[in-house]
Every structure is written in C-alpha cells, then in structure tokens.
Design an enzyme around this catalytic site. Structure first.
Site, PDB file in Angstrom:
ATOM      1  N   HIS A   1       8.434  -7.779  -3.255  1.00 21.47           N
ATOM      2  CA  HIS A   1       7.178  -8.221  -3.883  1.00 21.47           C
ATOM      3  C   HIS A   1       7.340  -9.581  -4.576  1.00 21.47           C
ATOM      4  CE1 HIS A   1       4.797  -4.546  -3.354  1.00 21.47           C
ATOM      5  NE2 HIS A   1       5.983  -3.960  -3.328  1.00 21.47           N
TER       6      HIS A   1
ATOM      7  N   GLY B   1     -21.971 -10.819 -27.248  1.00 16.85           N
ATOM      8  CA  GLY B   1     -21.061 -11.564 -28.118  1.00 16.85           C
ATOM      9  C   GLY B   1     -19.615 -11.422 -27.664  1.00 16.85           C
ATOM     10  N   GLY B   2     -19.379 -10.576 -26.658  1.00 25.18           N
ATOM     11  CA  GLY B   2     -18.042 -10.488 -26.064  1.00 25.18           C
ATOM     12  C   GLY B   2     -17.828 -11.717 -25.187  1.00 25.18           C
TER      13      GLY B   2
ATOM     14  N   LYS C   1     -10.150 -12.437 -16.006  1.00 22.92           N
ATOM     15  CA  LYS C   1     -10.388 -12.634 -17.438  1.00 22.92           C
ATOM     16  C   LYS C   1      -9.822 -13.963 -17.958  1.00 22.92           C
ATOM     17  CE  LYS C   1     -11.920 -10.273 -21.063  1.00 22.92           C
ATOM     18  NZ  LYS C   1     -13.149  -9.462 -21.018  1.00 22.92           N
TER      19      LYS C   1
ATOM     20  N   CYS D   1       5.450  -6.054   1.675  1.00 25.94           N
ATOM     21  CA  CYS D   1       5.791  -4.628   1.602  1.00 25.94           C
ATOM     22  C   CYS D   1       5.097  -3.854   2.725  1.00 25.94           C
ATOM     23  CB  CYS D   1       5.464  -4.080   0.216  1.00 25.94           C
ATOM     24  SG  CYS D   1       6.278  -2.504  -0.072  1.00 25.94           S
ATOM     25  N   TYR D   2       4.131  -2.972   2.414  1.00 25.58           N
ATOM     26  CA  TYR D   2       3.421  -2.278   3.492  1.00 25.58           C
ATOM     27  C   TYR D   2       2.821  -3.298   4.461  1.00 25.58           C
ATOM     28  CZ  TYR D   2      -0.067   0.463   5.996  1.00 25.58           C
ATOM     29  OH  TYR D   2      -0.817   1.045   6.987  1.00 25.58           O
TER      30      TYR D   2
ATOM     31  N   ASP E   1     -17.172 -12.185 -21.979  1.00 26.39           N
ATOM     32  CA  ASP E   1     -17.785 -12.283 -20.652  1.00 26.39           C
ATOM     33  C   ASP E   1     -19.265 -12.651 -20.735  1.00 26.39           C
ATOM     34  OD1 ASP E   1     -15.309 -11.456 -19.863  1.00 26.39           O
ATOM     35  OD2 ASP E   1     -15.900  -9.387 -19.475  1.00 26.39           O
ATOM     36  N   SER E   2     -20.024 -11.907 -21.546  1.00 26.23           N
ATOM     37  CA  SER E   2     -21.458 -12.223 -21.588  1.00 26.23           C
ATOM     38  C   SER E   2     -21.683 -13.573 -22.265  1.00 26.23           C
ATOM     39  CB  SER E   2     -22.264 -11.108 -22.262  1.00 26.23           C
ATOM     40  OG  SER E   2     -21.995 -11.031 -23.638  1.00 26.23           O
ATOM     41  N   SER E   3     -20.801 -13.958 -23.191  1.00 26.37           N
ATOM     42  CA  SER E   3     -20.966 -15.261 -23.846  1.00 26.37           C
ATOM     43  C   SER E   3     -20.746 -16.409 -22.861  1.00 26.37           C
ATOM     44  CB  SER E   3     -19.975 -15.420 -25.005  1.00 26.37           C
ATOM     45  OG  SER E   3     -20.241 -14.455 -25.984  1.00 26.37           O
TER      46      SER E   3
ATOM     47  N   GLU F   1       5.033 -11.318  -5.854  1.00 25.48           N
ATOM     48  CA  GLU F   1       4.038 -11.472  -6.928  1.00 25.48           C
ATOM     49  C   GLU F   1       4.522 -10.915  -8.262  1.00 25.48           C
ATOM     50  OE1 GLU F   1       4.024  -9.358  -4.494  1.00 25.48           O
ATOM     51  OE2 GLU F   1       3.046  -7.459  -4.987  1.00 25.48           O
TER      52      GLU F   1
ATOM     53  N   GLY G   1       0.858  -1.189   0.000  1.00 23.66           N
ATOM     54  CA  GLY G   1       0.000   0.000   0.000  1.00 23.66           C
ATOM     55  C   GLY G   1       0.884   1.225   0.000  1.00 23.66           C
TER      56      GLY G   1
END
Ligand code: XMP
Length: 518
Positions: free
Chosen positions: A168, A223-224, A366, A81-82, A226-228, A170, A54
């Site tokens: 870090h 048709g993208g 995603k 870190c923080y 995510d909605s598909s 990650e 942070g």
C-alpha cells in the site's frame, strides 16, 4: 484539468488514495467499480486509473471485477493490493491463497530499477496487508519488486502502461509511498500537477456567477466549517441572492450564536436571517430524557423552523448544502449500522419546492474545505472549529434539557475550552499539549453530589470533561491531558459556575464508548 480515477473495490484506505493523489496537486475522484461503465471511463478522459484494494479474493464468485477492456484503453493503470491481483488475473496471470504468501505490517521490499521506483532505494520498507498473492505473473508482465514472502510484490507491463503493487503506497508506513505515487502520476501518466482546491473553488464561483445570475439560493447555515464555506462560496457568486437561514435552537455553545451572526453579517455582509427559536425547542424538549427522542425532536423542529422561514421568503430557485466528499462516498457505499441517528442540517426538506440542489463542496475533503475557507477569508476560529453536533448541547446534557442546565453547561464548557486552548498555546514553554485534542468539551451529568463551599454544604451537578484525539472520529482515544490542565479546569468550574460541585474526567475511548455521551 488532469483527472485520475480511483476505481473502488471496497478497500479500507480508498479515500486515503484519493487524498494522496490530490496532495500532489492532481485531481482524483473515487467511483465504485459497479457505478461507472467502461464508456463513461472513456468519456471522462482520465489521465490514469488506480484500482484500489479490497477484502475479496479474485476467485470468489462474488468478488468485484471489472471489464478487462479497461486495460486496453491506453490509459495507465496502477493496481494496489487487491487491485494488483485483479490486474494480474484479468491479464491471464494467477493468484493463489495464503499458504505462506500472506503478509501483514511493515515489510522489507526489494525493488528493481524502474520508472515507478525512481528515487526509491533498492531496499526499503513497505506496508503489506494481504493473504492472497500473485503466484503466476501474466504474459507480457515482469516482476519489478519482491519481498521475502512475496515473489511478486510489484509487476509491470511497460508498453501497455499497466502496473501493480501488492503493498500500500498510500499508507505512511510505506517509506517511499508518496514517491511511488508521484512517479505514477508524473512519469507515467504525465499529469501536470496544477490542481489546487482553492483555484478549483475560484473556477466554481465563476461558473455559478453565470449559471445562477439573478436566482435566489437558500442555505441553512449552522456556523460549522462546511456550511460556512459553502455560504461564502455562493455569496461570492450570487451576492445578495443568497439567503442564509441560521436557526439558533438555544443549544449552542456560549456566545456562539452571536459570533456566527456577527461574522457573517458584518464581516461578509451576507444576507442572513437568524431565527431565535430557543423557546420553542425548550418547550418541545420539556420532560424528555431519552437521547434518541431528543435528537428526533430537535431534527424535526429544525426542519419546521426552516420551512416556516422558507415560506416567508417565497419561492427560491435552489437549495444549497455543505455536503462534502466523504458524505457522498459513504452514502454510495451502502448503509452501515446506525449507531446514533445523526441530525444534520444537510438532511433538509422534501417539502420545500426548489428546482435545484447545489452542493458546491461535494468533491472536496475536509482539509480542502478548510483551505478553501481560508482562501475566502473565513476566520481561523471557524475554519478550524472542532465538530459540534447538530442537536447541540442537548446531547451533552443528561436527562431533561432545561434553560438552567444549558446555562451551567455553557459556562463550564467555555472554561474547559479556554484552559485547553491556553495549554496548547503555551506548549513551547512548559508541559503543555503538543497536539490540541481534536474535540474537547464539557458534559452535564444528571448526577448531583454533596460538596462544601465556605462553611456551607452544597448539592450540585457533576460536570464531566471529555477530550479525544482522532483522525476520523470513527475511532478515538481519550486524550492524556496534562494534570495541570485538568486541575485548573476543574477548580475553575466548581468555583466559578454556580450549581456545580464536582468535576470528573472521561477516560473512555471509542469504541466501546462514543465521543458524545448521548
Ligand atoms: P460519536 O458520538 O458518534 O461522534 O462518536 C462522532 C462525531 O460526530 C459528532 N456527532 C454529530 N454530528 N450531528 C452531527 O452533525 C449529530 O447528531 C452528531 N452526533 C455526534 C460528534 O460531535 C463527533 O465529532
């Protein structure tokens, strides 16, 4: 299912931490420190907790802190870190401001033998980004790593399973970051590592089958990806009780409307209503040139069309949306400046009455949504589709949007995408593209210029080609496309698309430009 809590103190890499954990097949969820209470942490039965980084200093009165009781639950804690400084501070240690303690970038790390560093050499490279540092190690803790500048780059209190890393793990620049996180997850938290996005989705389908049996669910399909994926997942659960409404606003890419319809109707036998609303969108857009006005008109009209369809269907039990995890996290972190008013099919109606909102993808990133889509049999063309803005080609046509301009742009855009795809597929053979740009499309500028074709003078539009490479679309570099690709695209566009006399390539990065032109 083992769960890890990523307790968010406002660091820039927090989503990355959760993804790194999930990559190791352990479920992780991010919660802001001020939105989860200690009793809830206990109730949720986490296997481990990661305090994120942070921007604050622990002594700052406004600094985010957490109830020190979290360190006495017997749940392993890893501060990053923080998060490490907060752990030290809450445990009675001291944190000091920079002097010469601050470090930024790749740094040589000396690590002691410790379960957290199992498989990590005594000397390796880590990624540092801090000004404050832990100057007094709290009672009961020991230092288990240091760097030239930082006397305590990692600390541990084994009997209470409390650990902190100033660097870090990650970030990929930390050579053994994945290993260190794996050590925390498997050696310390004893996670089983059996989580998988697609299994999780399969369980969700079973749960929905029971919960929504014989109930109607309405979904706006764009048709993208995510909605598909949301549509397919719900279709598996409720079958014909899922009604997808696909509003074709006449501003899609060439052939796209038909492709989406065919895929969902024929391949998946989904109950789909396609609304060809092009005419009414063109009417609304006539004479409009201001980009924000265009976006607002399209967003509003979209909702009107959707509402009309919903009304015909009658009362539905639930509305479903393809919201994904980053949308949820970002909306919980306060509003950032609105650069463009993003039209989203997700931003749907207040006025449609339904009892429940279903967001099956709201815990997924995603890449996980893509792997679920693949496991549900969604074709790669949709799974790997590049993002396409909700207002469609309207924000890629400068000035007034007309049918003629849409036709020109659809043709030019299809040629450019085909050439880029071809170059990418030929990569092994010649000077093609080693990595496909993350987004590539054509834009129709409002500038007309003189040209010659045969012996005649022409006066046609200028098409701009845009290709960007990016990880997250927040920033983006213009892609260095091979000249041959530009050459072939440009010459095909001017030859094959009537009304175009010139093609240019956009060499602007984001910032200062945005990806879309409007
Ligand atoms: P910008 O132009 O803001 O674009 O740099 C970043 C990414 O967002 C997409 N984009 C949109 N997506 N509705 C969407 O669903 C919108 O209104 C919208 N505007 C931009 C853009 O294509 C790029 O991937």
């Amino acid at each position: 299912m083992d769960k890890i809590l990523v307790l968010d103190f406002g660091g820039q890499y927090n989503q990355l931490i959760a993804r790194r954990v999930r990559e190791q097949h352990v479920f992780a969820e991010i919660r802001s420190y001020d939105r989860i209470s200690l009793p809830e942490i206990i109730r949720r039965n986490y296997r481990g907790i990661i305090f994120t980084g942070g921007p604050n200093s622990v002594y700052d009165p406004a600094a985010p802190r957490y109830d020190a009781g979290v360190l006495n639950l017997g749940i392993p804690v890893l501060g990053i870190c923080y998060g490490a400084q907060l752990l030290a501070f809450l445990s009675g240690g001291a944190v000091s401001g920079a002097e010469n303690g601050s470090e930024y970038g790749k740094t040589r790390l000396q690590a002691a033998e410790h379960p957290l560093f199992s498989g990590v050499p005594a000397e390796s490279i880590c990624w540092m980004s801090h000004t404050d540092y832990i100057s007094t190690v709290p009672p009961g803790f020991k230092t288990i790593a240091f760097t030239e500048q930082c006397p305590c780059a990692a600390l541990a209190r084994d009997e209470k399973k409390l650990y902190g890393l100033q660097f870090h793990p990650e970030v990929t620049h930390t050579e053994y970051g994945r290993q260190i996180l794996a050590n925390f997850l498997f050696r310390i938290c004893r996670c089983s590592g059996d989580w998988d996005a697609s299994d999780f989705a399969a369980r969700l389908i079973e749960e929905y089958k029971l919960k929504y049996a014989d109930k109607k669910v309405l979904l706006a399909l764009s048709g993208g990806v995510d909605s598909s994926v949301a549509a397919l997942l719900l279709h598996k659960a409720v079958g014909k009780d899922l009604i997808c409404v696909f509003v074709d606003h006449g501003l899609l890419r060439k052939g796209e409307g038909d492709y989406v319809e065919k895929t969902f109707r024929e391949k998946f036998n989904v109950n789909l209503i396609r609304v060809n609303a092009g005419e009414r969108f063109f009417r609304k857009l006539a004479g409009v040139t201001d980009p924000e006005t265009k976006r607002k008109i399209i967003g509003e009209e979209f909702i009107r069309v959707f509402e009309e369809e919903a009304e015909k269907i009658g009362r539905v039990h639930a509305l479903a949306q393809g919201t994904i995890y980053p949308d949820v996290i970002e909306s919980g972190q306060g509003a950032s400046a609105v650069i463009k008013s993003h039209h989203n099919v997700g931003g749907l109606p207040d006025v449609i009455s339904f009892d429940e909102l279903i967001e099956p993808l709201k815990t997924f990133f995603k890449d996980e949504v893509r792997s679920i889509g693949t496991s549900l049999g969604l074709p790669p063309e949709i799974v790997w589709r590049q993002p396409f803005p909700g207002p469609g080609l309207a924000v890629r046509i400068m000035g007034e949007v007309t049918k003629e301009k849409v036709r020109i742009l659809q043709e030019a855009d299809a040629i450019f995408r085909e050439e880029v795809d071809k170059a990418f597929l030929q990569e092994k053979k010649d000077a093609g593209l080693s990595r496909r740009p993350d987004q590539y499309f054509a834009v129709l500028t409002d500038t007309r210029t003189v040209g010659v074709m045969g012996d005649a003078r022409t006066y046609g539009y200028t098409v701009a080609l845009r290709a960007v490479s990016t990880d997250d679309f927040m920033t983006a570099e213009w892609t260095r496309l091979p000249y041959e690709v530009l050459e072939r695209s440009g010459s095909r566009i001017t030859n094959e698309v009537p009304g175009v006399s010139r093609t240019v390539y956009d060499i602007s990065s984001k910032p200062p430009a945005t990806v879309e032109w409007e």
